[in-house]
Structure formats: structure tokens, C-alpha cells
Design an enzyme around this catalytic site. Sequence first.
Site, short mmCIF file in Angstrom:
data_model
loop_
_atom_site.label_atom_id
_atom_site.label_comp_id
_atom_site.label_asym_id
_atom_site.label_seq_id
_atom_site.Cartn_x
_atom_site.Cartn_y
_atom_site.Cartn_z
N CYS A 4 0.85 -1.19 0.00
CA CYS A 4 0.00 0.00 0.00
C CYS A 4 0.89 1.25 0.00
CB CYS A 4 -0.92 -0.01 1.22
SG CYS A 4 -1.76 1.56 1.46
N CYS A 7 0.64 3.31 3.24
CA CYS A 7 1.33 2.63 4.35
C CYS A 7 2.85 2.79 4.20
CB CYS A 7 0.97 1.15 4.39
SG CYS A 7 -0.65 0.80 5.10
N ASN A 87 -12.88 10.24 -1.48
CA ASN A 87 -13.32 9.52 -2.67
C ASN A 87 -13.41 8.03 -2.33
OD1 ASN A 87 -13.42 11.76 -4.43
ND2 ASN A 87 -11.20 11.68 -4.70
N THR A 95 -8.14 6.22 -6.22
CA THR A 95 -7.00 5.54 -6.85
C THR A 95 -6.07 4.90 -5.82
OG1 THR A 95 -5.73 7.59 -6.91
CG2 THR A 95 -7.02 7.04 -8.88
N HIS A 98 -6.27 3.37 0.60
CA HIS A 98 -5.98 3.61 2.01
C HIS A 98 -6.70 4.91 2.31
CE1 HIS A 98 -2.84 3.69 5.50
NE2 HIS A 98 -3.65 4.73 5.68
N HIS A 100 -8.10 8.35 2.84
CA HIS A 100 -7.44 9.65 2.90
C HIS A 100 -8.47 10.74 2.72
CE1 HIS A 100 -7.23 7.99 -1.19
NE2 HIS A 100 -7.42 9.22 -1.63
P1 5GP Z 1 -7.81 9.49 -4.69
O1 5GP Z 1 -7.94 9.68 -6.18
O2 5GP Z 1 -7.56 8.03 -4.32
O3 5GP Z 1 -8.92 10.11 -3.90
O4 5GP Z 1 -6.55 10.33 -4.27
C1 5GP Z 1 -5.24 9.84 -4.28
C2 5GP Z 1 -4.34 11.05 -4.21
O5 5GP Z 1 -3.04 10.60 -3.90
C3 5GP Z 1 -4.25 11.81 -5.54
O6 5GP Z 1 -4.65 13.15 -5.35
C4 5GP Z 1 -2.77 11.70 -5.92
O7 5GP Z 1 -2.26 12.86 -6.51
C5 5GP Z 1 -2.11 11.39 -4.58
N1 5GP Z 1 -0.90 10.60 -4.69
C6 5GP Z 1 -0.72 9.48 -5.46
N2 5GP Z 1 0.52 9.00 -5.28
C7 5GP Z 1 1.13 9.82 -4.38
C8 5GP Z 1 2.44 9.82 -3.79
O8 5GP Z 1 3.29 8.99 -4.05
N3 5GP Z 1 2.70 10.83 -2.91
C9 5GP Z 1 1.79 11.79 -2.60
N4 5GP Z 1 2.16 12.72 -1.73
N5 5GP Z 1 0.54 11.81 -3.12
C10 5GP Z 1 0.23 10.83 -4.00
ZN ZN Z 2 -2.34 1.38 3.62
#
Ligand code: 5GP
Ligand code: ZN
Length: 114
Positions: A4, A7, A87, A95, A98, A100
Site C-alpha cells: 500500500c 502505508c 473519494n 486511486t 488507504h 485519505h
Molecule cells: P484518490 O484519487 O484516491 O482520492 O486520491 C489519491 C491522491 O493521492 C491523488 O490526489 C494523488 O495525486 C495522490 N498521490 C498518489 N501518489 C502519491 C504519492 O506517491 N505521494 C503523494 N504525496 N501523493 C500521491
Molecule cells: Zn495502507
Amino acid sequence: MSDCLFCRIVQRQIPASIVYEDEHVLAFNDINPQAPTHVLVIPKRHVASLDELGAADDAIVGELVRRAAAIARERGITAGGYRTVFNTNRDAGQTVFHVHLHLIGGRTMSWPPG
Ligand code: 5GP
Ligand code: ZN
């Protein structure tokens, strides 16, 4: 969960721009910010999505939300306003599986979201 991404950030196996940490919560800048403030607030414990939360997680959810509000206050964006988003699954564009909380602010946003 070693596979993850978040994680691995908690465990410092992947670098991140960390803005807050305590026993239960980590907050770091999103790597692809959608606004001047775009911080992800996460529980250190792995929970894949809101759908996996149980009653025992009520306290951590409260900590995530209150921490987002505190970071917004520190950044001076509270009066202007900000958005907080979880989301969940495909249609919402989750995406990283975990939990957030996105804290997004520092610019005017439109509604409804795309
Ligand atoms: P989701 O689309 O799952 O709601 O948001 C995932 C978020 O994680 C996205 O806004 C993306 O830019 C961010 N993200 C993806 N990979 C990384 C990473 O390696 N480091 C950081 N700081 N953010 C990440
Ligand atoms: Zn995790």
C-alpha cells in the site's frame, strides 16, 4: 500492508512532504496538487476505504476531520473556505485504497464536482 502506497509513506519507505504527524494520523502534501493547499490526511492504520470502517474507527475519522480543519486554520484558508473530500471506489475516482481525506483550498472551486 507493504504493497500500500500510503502505508509505505507512513513507514517512511517512500518520501512525502509531511505537514503533520501524531500517533494515529499523518498529513502530507498531495504529489499532484489541485489547489494551493492540497493535503492528504490519513490514518496510520491501514483501512482501504470508507466502506471498511467500523464503529471502532469513529474516533480516527473524527481525528482526520478535525486535523484537516486545524491545518486549514494554520494556512489561513478557513475564512475563504475549503473543501474536504473522501473519494470511495471507482465512480468517485479513488486511486489509492488507504483512506485519505483531501483538504483542498486556497482558490475558488465550483460545484458540483466533475
Ligand atoms: P484518490 O484519487 O484516491 O482520492 O486520491 C489519491 C491522491 O493521492 C491523488 O490526489 C494523488 O495525486 C495522490 N498521490 C498518489 N501518489 C502519491 C504519492 O506517491 N505521494 C503523494 N504525496 N501523493 C500521491
Ligand atoms: Zn495502507
